[in-house]
Design an enzyme around this catalytic site. Sequence first.
Site, PDB file in Angstrom:
ATOM      1  N   ARG A  59       7.120   4.864  -7.018  1.00 61.46           N
ATOM      2  CA  ARG A  59       7.463   5.516  -8.294  1.00 61.46           C
ATOM      3  C   ARG A  59       8.589   6.536  -8.140  1.00 61.46           C
ATOM      4  O   ARG A  59       9.578   6.497  -8.870  1.00 61.46           O
ATOM      5  CB  ARG A  59       6.232   6.198  -8.892  1.00 61.46           C
ATOM      6  CG  ARG A  59       5.115   5.216  -9.180  1.00 61.46           C
ATOM      7  CD  ARG A  59       3.958   5.871  -9.912  1.00 61.46           C
ATOM      8  NE  ARG A  59       2.746   5.079  -9.804  1.00 61.46           N
ATOM      9  CZ  ARG A  59       1.804   5.003 -10.731  1.00 61.46           C
ATOM     10  NH1 ARG A  59       1.915   5.673 -11.850  1.00 61.46           N
ATOM     11  NH2 ARG A  59       0.726   4.265 -10.549  1.00 61.46           N
ATOM     12  N   GLU A  66       2.026  -6.057 -15.918  1.00 60.81           N
ATOM     13  CA  GLU A  66       2.243  -7.298 -15.167  1.00 60.81           C
ATOM     14  C   GLU A  66       2.508  -8.519 -16.048  1.00 60.81           C
ATOM     15  O   GLU A  66       3.338  -9.376 -15.699  1.00 60.81           O
ATOM     16  CB  GLU A  66       1.049  -7.572 -14.239  1.00 60.81           C
ATOM     17  CG  GLU A  66       0.941  -6.592 -13.074  1.00 60.81           C
ATOM     18  CD  GLU A  66       0.385  -5.226 -13.460  1.00 60.81           C
ATOM     19  OE1 GLU A  66      -0.267  -5.125 -14.538  1.00 60.81           O
ATOM     20  OE2 GLU A  66       0.596  -4.255 -12.708  1.00 60.81           O
ATOM     21  N   THR A  81       8.222  -2.951  -7.295  1.00 55.69           N
ATOM     22  CA  THR A  81       6.927  -3.206  -7.927  1.00 55.69           C
ATOM     23  C   THR A  81       6.632  -2.229  -9.067  1.00 55.69           C
ATOM     24  O   THR A  81       5.687  -2.429  -9.823  1.00 55.69           O
ATOM     25  CB  THR A  81       5.793  -3.189  -6.876  1.00 55.69           C
ATOM     26  OG1 THR A  81       4.622  -3.766  -7.440  1.00 55.69           O
ATOM     27  CG2 THR A  81       5.521  -1.777  -6.386  1.00 55.69           C
ATOM     28  N   ASP A 120      -2.095  -7.334  -4.037  1.00 57.29           N
ATOM     29  CA  ASP A 120      -1.039  -7.927  -4.863  1.00 57.29           C
ATOM     30  C   ASP A 120       0.380  -7.873  -4.305  1.00 57.29           C
ATOM     31  O   ASP A 120       1.006  -8.888  -4.009  1.00 57.29           O
ATOM     32  CB  ASP A 120      -1.076  -7.304  -6.271  1.00 57.29           C
ATOM     33  CG  ASP A 120      -1.160  -5.759  -6.267  1.00 57.29           C
ATOM     34  OD1 ASP A 120      -1.126  -5.151  -5.175  1.00 57.29           O
ATOM     35  OD2 ASP A 120      -1.261  -5.165  -7.362  1.00 57.29           O
ATOM     36  N   GLU A 145       2.207   5.149  -3.746  1.00 54.78           N
ATOM     37  CA  GLU A 145       2.558   5.498  -5.131  1.00 54.78           C
ATOM     38  C   GLU A 145       3.805   6.376  -5.180  1.00 54.78           C
ATOM     39  O   GLU A 145       4.652   6.225  -6.062  1.00 54.78           O
ATOM     40  CB  GLU A 145       1.390   6.228  -5.828  1.00 54.78           C
ATOM     41  CG  GLU A 145       0.108   5.415  -5.971  1.00 54.78           C
ATOM     42  CD  GLU A 145       0.191   4.294  -6.996  1.00 54.78           C
ATOM     43  OE1 GLU A 145       1.248   4.093  -7.591  1.00 54.78           O
ATOM     44  OE2 GLU A 145      -0.829   3.607  -7.176  1.00 54.78           O
TER      45      GLU A 145
END
Length: 714
Positions: free
Chosen positions: A277, A595, A683, A422, A273
């Site tokens: 991010r 998404e 992502t 994913d 994360e």
Amino acid sequence: MNVRDPFGLHRKSALSILRTTASQAAVDLTERAVEASIHAIEKSKQAVDELDMSFSVPKNVPSFGNPQRLAEDRVWGNTAVTSRGGKGASTNTNKNAGILGGVQDRVNNLFDDRNTLPMYKDKPYAYPASHRARPIWRRKRLLIPVLLLIFVLYYLGAFGSNHDTPVSSAPVWAWLTGSESASTADWSERRERVVEAFTLSWDAYERYAMGYDEFHPVSKKGHQMAPQGMGWIIVDALDTMILMNLTSRVATARQWISTSLSYDQDQDVSTFETTIRMLGGLLSAHYLSNEFPELAPLADDDPGAPGEDLYLEKAKDLADRLVAAFDSPSGVPYASVNLAKYEGLPAHDEGGASSTAETTTLQLEFKYIAKLTGEKYFWDKAEKVMEVVDNNGVQDGLVPIFIYATDGTFRGQNIRLGSRGDSYYEYLIKQYLQTNKQEPVYLEMWDESLRGVRKHLVTYTEPSGFTIIGERPDGLKNALSPKMDHLVCFMPGTIALAATGGLTEAEAKKQPTWTKKNEADMQLARELMQTCWGMYKWMATGLAAEITYFNIADPPLPESAPHNPPAKFDEDPEAEWRKDYNVHGMDTHNLQRPETVESLFYMWRITGDVKYREWGWEMFKSFMNHTAVPDGGGFSSLSNANKIPAPMRDNMESFWLAETLKYFYLLFSPNDVLPLDKVVINTEAHAFPRFDMGQLFSTGWKRKPRDSEGNIIA
Ligand code: DMJ
């Protein structure tokens, strides 16, 4: 309320004057502006009273109630303000002691050309530097006329989408009821509505929780994830603000990053994360502000200025800390890192195993920072993970969702393209594109995986025949579970991106590399896109649930089975198509996830079919209708999106700003905003350039030979 403004105008009198010249609708809107403005002036009076200094109000401050100003106050309120200077750092200690001394210093600093924190210097509040150098008595004399001017301009809306978000009840917008068709729609107008939603969200955050890592918009509170804050929301949102050209907000965010953000904290953070991010956000801000100066009014690289190369310097510092996660016996990163200790830490559960997607969704970020800094070890460490994963020789390119950092083997057999699985698949094709198609190994892996998805996970629903990607929780030899996390909806867009390389479908079809396989992949992308859109149509609010189940045949239909879903979703509550979908009570929450709109963005850019834009607009309106928080709170995730009114979770996810609103913005933008054949988008929706590997970098590994199912040949 009997509020009087400093000019002796009663609030109602002020409104009645306005009513003589404006329509009722305009007055209603302006009423909130009046309140905010009077509030601002009241605050300025209060400040004057407190300081007993009639000249204490700087003339170029649009509103004292605005969050930017409050943020400045917080920054300047520190007893020691650290500012960056070139490559080093300096500390400006307050000259006056005590509380009043601190206030005095802040006031003096406002008039000091040498201070480094004038956040409102940029557009749209720009004033020539010479004004700030004038003697104080001149400014004192101008105070009242300037306040009057601000007051009038505020009424007239001259500040546009400035920092003062109206604070009253949940916003209701007239445009929500409009019913233009796709052919008459004004997409730039719709894009502006997205900018408004972003500014409402950001301004609420800035007003109530600036500097906090979490924002709870209903209770209007912030919460920290690390003692001093990680910049979680600020850094994640930064490149969206740059893209939207929100100059003053970019300045506020940049200032916070410059003066308040330190990663030197004794804090365990998620490797994944924090990479996607924070590292991703900083790198994207660096890229956008340098490569697209017309989008980014503040160049990152401003030689000699405080915070020169600020985003890149922060990114490098963070990457140096995060890269410690890769120091495991196998090279597969640990789930967490202690930032101050530069130390990787295994997960607390799952026997210490990391999530597969989390270990294989770091490569775009580490490869890009390797390219920017020339530090090859970033590249090598990230790339090594791919080799270790691939050496497991999984069947048909489908990986279990946990992997041990100790020995690089998988834990369990759970296979899915939802959580923890994913973005392994997403980063295969994006690594291939990032380095200008110079690493064919990742295309090969992507192709193998997509074949595996078709063979083992794709099936069709009953009675209507929608295409889904299910899960194999007990491995490929066991049952298919007809369940799709909303997360899986990144797939339609990613499949289309892979099939075309980011060109339009029409352009890609002219390439010699275009085959029937590309054609079939585009068809799969279209079908999955429709299924994901159905997840929205099925819910009472028009916003998808976190998890959707489907009705399928037993045994499940194979990928080759004929299927012919309806082209449109009949709005009748009894419509047949609704039987194909099901949502369990515990999965009805909507976390403002991106998404589906992400895929709509790719599908629109690639196919040019306006229906994807229309679906996006409908989805955006549902967000506006059901997630807006009263009293200027911005927008919240929902605990039940299948109920009206929808109960709120009292949380704004940072990816609402970083991803969801950015993809809406891009969906309604012209196609040359972040052209898909020039960038890769990570992502978390942070954009990086594609680049050539050059002399320094190479693919440092080769796949072991394997059979047609992907099993390694001994
Ligand atoms: C984001 O943090 C990223 O998109 C990640 O890959 C998946 N989860 C969220 C958004 O849903």
